[in-house]
Scaffold this motif. Structure first.
Motif, PDB file in Angstrom:
ATOM      1  N   TRP A  55      67.849  56.790  16.689  1.00 36.90           N
ATOM      2  CA  TRP A  55      68.673  57.850  16.102  1.00 36.90           C
ATOM      3  C   TRP A  55      67.766  58.745  15.246  1.00 36.90           C
ATOM      4  O   TRP A  55      67.054  58.257  14.378  1.00 36.90           O
ATOM      5  N   THR A  56      67.796  60.038  15.472  1.00 35.54           N
ATOM      6  CA  THR A  56      66.988  60.936  14.641  1.00 35.54           C
ATOM      7  C   THR A  56      67.623  61.056  13.248  1.00 35.54           C
ATOM      8  O   THR A  56      68.835  60.910  13.080  1.00 35.54           O
ATOM      9  N   ARG A  57      66.789  61.346  12.266  1.00 37.02           N
ATOM     10  CA  ARG A  57      67.322  61.544  10.911  1.00 37.02           C
ATOM     11  C   ARG A  57      68.279  62.738  10.893  1.00 37.02           C
ATOM     12  O   ARG A  57      69.296  62.735  10.184  1.00 37.02           O
ATOM     13  N   GLU A  58      67.981  63.747  11.689  1.00 37.85           N
ATOM     14  CA  GLU A  58      68.860  64.914  11.772  1.00 37.85           C
ATOM     15  C   GLU A  58      70.254  64.518  12.260  1.00 37.85           C
ATOM     16  O   GLU A  58      71.271  64.982  11.724  1.00 37.85           O
TER      17      GLU A  58
ATOM     18  N   LEU B 186      76.688  62.149   8.360  1.00 38.03           N
ATOM     19  CA  LEU B 186      77.008  62.014   6.930  1.00 38.03           C
ATOM     20  C   LEU B 186      77.632  63.293   6.373  1.00 38.03           C
ATOM     21  O   LEU B 186      78.573  63.246   5.567  1.00 38.03           O
ATOM     22  N   ARG B 187      77.138  64.419   6.811  1.00 36.29           N
ATOM     23  CA  ARG B 187      77.609  65.709   6.284  1.00 36.29           C
ATOM     24  C   ARG B 187      78.984  66.084   6.831  1.00 36.29           C
ATOM     25  O   ARG B 187      79.855  66.535   6.086  1.00 36.29           O
TER      26      ARG B 187
ATOM     27  N   MET C  69      83.736  59.085   5.455  1.00 34.95           N
ATOM     28  CA  MET C  69      83.393  57.906   6.260  1.00 34.95           C
ATOM     29  C   MET C  69      82.091  57.302   5.744  1.00 34.95           C
ATOM     30  O   MET C  69      81.102  58.008   5.554  1.00 34.95           O
ATOM     31  N   THR C  70      82.079  56.001   5.521  1.00 36.08           N
ATOM     32  CA  THR C  70      80.850  55.310   5.121  1.00 36.08           C
ATOM     33  C   THR C  70      80.040  54.977   6.366  1.00 36.08           C
ATOM     34  O   THR C  70      80.547  54.361   7.310  1.00 36.08           O
ATOM     35  N   LEU C  71      78.792  55.396   6.364  1.00 35.03           N
ATOM     36  CA  LEU C  71      77.888  55.143   7.489  1.00 35.03           C
ATOM     37  C   LEU C  71      76.893  54.059   7.093  1.00 35.03           C
ATOM     38  O   LEU C  71      76.152  54.210   6.110  1.00 35.03           O
ATOM     39  N   VAL C  72      76.885  52.984   7.841  1.00 38.22           N
ATOM     40  CA  VAL C  72      75.940  51.889   7.634  1.00 38.22           C
ATOM     41  C   VAL C  72      74.798  52.044   8.626  1.00 38.22           C
ATOM     42  O   VAL C  72      75.016  52.032   9.842  1.00 38.22           O
ATOM     43  N   VAL C  73      73.574  52.214   8.116  1.00 33.54           N
ATOM     44  CA  VAL C  73      72.391  52.333   8.976  1.00 33.54           C
ATOM     45  C   VAL C  73      71.572  51.060   8.819  1.00 33.54           C
ATOM     46  O   VAL C  73      71.012  50.787   7.757  1.00 33.54           O
ATOM     47  N   ASP C  74      71.518  50.279   9.885  1.00 28.27           N
ATOM     48  CA  ASP C  74      70.767  49.024   9.910  1.00 28.27           C
ATOM     49  C   ASP C  74      69.349  49.327  10.377  1.00 28.27           C
ATOM     50  O   ASP C  74      69.132  49.669  11.542  1.00 28.27           O
ATOM     51  N   GLU C  75      68.376  49.199   9.456  1.00 33.39           N
ATOM     52  CA  GLU C  75      66.983  49.503   9.783  1.00 33.39           C
ATOM     53  C   GLU C  75      66.142  48.238   9.920  1.00 33.39           C
ATOM     54  O   GLU C  75      64.954  48.217   9.585  1.00 33.39           O
ATOM     55  N   SER C  76      66.753  47.193  10.465  1.00 35.66           N
ATOM     56  CA  SER C  76      66.055  45.914  10.603  1.00 35.66           C
ATOM     57  C   SER C  76      64.782  46.020  11.436  1.00 35.66           C
ATOM     58  O   SER C  76      63.848  45.238  11.254  1.00 35.66           O
TER      59      SER C  76
ATOM     60  N   ALA D 116      60.664  56.366  14.688  1.00 36.72           N
ATOM     61  CA  ALA D 116      61.943  56.285  13.976  1.00 36.72           C
ATOM     62  C   ALA D 116      61.743  56.697  12.522  1.00 36.72           C
ATOM     63  O   ALA D 116      60.830  56.229  11.850  1.00 36.72           O
ATOM     64  N   GLU D 117      62.610  57.571  12.021  1.00 39.12           N
ATOM     65  CA  GLU D 117      62.505  58.073  10.656  1.00 39.12           C
ATOM     66  C   GLU D 117      63.456  57.298   9.746  1.00 39.12           C
ATOM     67  O   GLU D 117      64.662  57.269  10.001  1.00 39.12           O
ATOM     68  N   PRO D 118      62.966  56.682   8.682  1.00 39.42           N
ATOM     69  CA  PRO D 118      63.860  55.989   7.750  1.00 39.42           C
ATOM     70  C   PRO D 118      64.879  56.953   7.150  1.00 39.42           C
ATOM     71  O   PRO D 118      64.592  58.140   6.949  1.00 39.42           O
ATOM     72  N   SER D 119      66.063  56.426   6.863  1.00 37.17           N
ATOM     73  CA  SER D 119      67.136  57.247   6.287  1.00 37.17           C
ATOM     74  C   SER D 119      67.056  57.336   4.767  1.00 37.17           C
ATOM     75  O   SER D 119      67.883  58.008   4.145  1.00 37.17           O
ATOM     76  N   GLU D 120      66.087  56.681   4.173  1.00 40.06           N
ATOM     77  CA  GLU D 120      65.999  56.599   2.714  1.00 40.06           C
ATOM     78  C   GLU D 120      66.049  57.953   2.007  1.00 40.06           C
ATOM     79  O   GLU D 120      66.703  58.081   0.962  1.00 40.06           O
TER      80      GLU D 120
END
Length: 337
Positions: free
Chosen positions: A142-145, A151-152, A157-164, A172-176
């Motif tokens: 999934w791209t950060r964009e 999210l925008r 809605m709460t979005l859970v991003v599992d970066e395991s 892959a770009e971290p969502s941090e």
């Protein structure tokens, strides 16, 4: 609920010479972890911190947030169940195929679950959504964009991003960077995969303070044991030296995929990380047992991922020697479709 979600090495005793069924980093420096465990062994004679406070403090310092933005968990899986509990009865979106524990946790807490194929996914208004980036089992990134757009457009809605598996995918770009701008984002990290400590069970979650506080209300004390806390603290300070050499690993994966692609009846699917799905004309349940009995090789049957069937299996990239073992075993199959 599933029993071990696929890594059933424990059922095979000493038969297995090459375990392709798990996405854990195969070449971690286990001696360093052993030395930490030895120095901290006496901690097992006392109760651990109720909420793994000292580990939480190290996580917060590492990510530049406050301890109120962090929850520690008994692996990432405990955190998924905590989220599902905190959102009991929610309308929840799950792209598929993906990690089955999201669905299991949401089913347990009576969510109204909506499924959509990951490659065709279009979000809609809901209470909760889980994504895995990169995705298990197919390595979709999934791209950060794309994540920020969700999210925008859906602030309620709460979005859970599992970066395991984020340390296995260089593209892959971290969502941090999105955490400070979007209070509806939760990020989950597993310590299991990158540092090869699945038996210790350790993970953590980052998010907006109010959201974290909501989820903490459902957490029971002492879920993270003393040894996991101490190893986790060590890894937050020193772990970057133990992470996989991802570019080298993916170069090995490309060669592995090329050899598999040359075998009749097996089609490796595109993946942005070191693990990937293979589609085959064979029944994978039978193929899996054959590989165990004949070659001591364990693969991950993928039929229990929603959206896949008995003709898919997932494998991880291991050493060149073990990769050759699997390639040769599949080239010389001794049973028919």
């Amino acid at each position: 609920m599933l029993n071990g979600h696929g890594d059933d090495l424990y059922k095979s005793g000493n038969k297995i010479k090459a375990n392709f069924s798990t996405n854990v980093w195969y070449d971690g420096d286990s001696d360093i972890i052993r030395s930490v465990l030895k120095t901290q062994i006496d901690t097992i004679f006392h109760y651990p911190e109720p909420s793994a406070e000292s580990f939480v403090n190290e996580v917060a310092a590492f990510h530049g947030v406050t301890p109120q933005n962090v929850i520690a968990g008994n692996g990432a899986t405990e955190l998924f169940y905590l989220i599902a509990h905190a959102f009991e009865g929610a309308k929840t979106l799950l792209p598929i195929p993906s990690f089955r524990e999201y669905e299991d946790a949401c089913t347990l807490y009576r969510h109204n679950i909506l499924f959509s194929r990951i490659e065709l996914f279009e979000p809609e208004a809901a209470d909760l959504m889980f994504i895995c980036n990169p995705n298990n089992p197919n390595g979709y990134i999934w791209t950060r964009e794309h994540i920020e757009r969700i999210l925008r457009y859906y602030p309620d809605m709460t979005l859970v991003v599992d970066e395991s598996f984020i340390n296995f995918a260089p593209t892959a770009e971290p969502s941090e960077p999105l955490l400070s701008r979007y209070p509806n984002l939760l990020m989950v990290h597993s310590m299991t995969k990158s540092f090869a400590i699945p038996g210790l069970r350790l993970g953590y979650m980052l998010g907006n303070e109010a959201l974290i506080e909501r989820i903490k209300a459902f957490k029971f004390p002492w879920s993270v044991n003393s040894l996991a806390i101490e190893v986790g603290k060590f890894l937050m300070k020193n772990g970057k030296y133990l992470l996989p050499d991802t570019f080298r690993l993916l170069k090995r994966k490309e060669a592995f995929v090329q050899h598999l692609d040359e075998i009749n009846g097996f089609l490796p699917l595109n993946s942005g990380t070191s693990f990937f799905l293979v589609h085959t004309k064979y029944n994978v349940k039978e193929l899996k047992q054959y590989l165990i009995d004949k070659h001591g090789i364990l693969i991950r049957e993928a039929s229990n991922f929603r959206g896949l069937d008995e003709h898919y299996f997932r494998i991880n990239t291991l050493s060149e020697e073990k990769n050759r073992m699997l390639v040769e075993a599949l080239k010389n199959l001794e049973f028919k479709v």
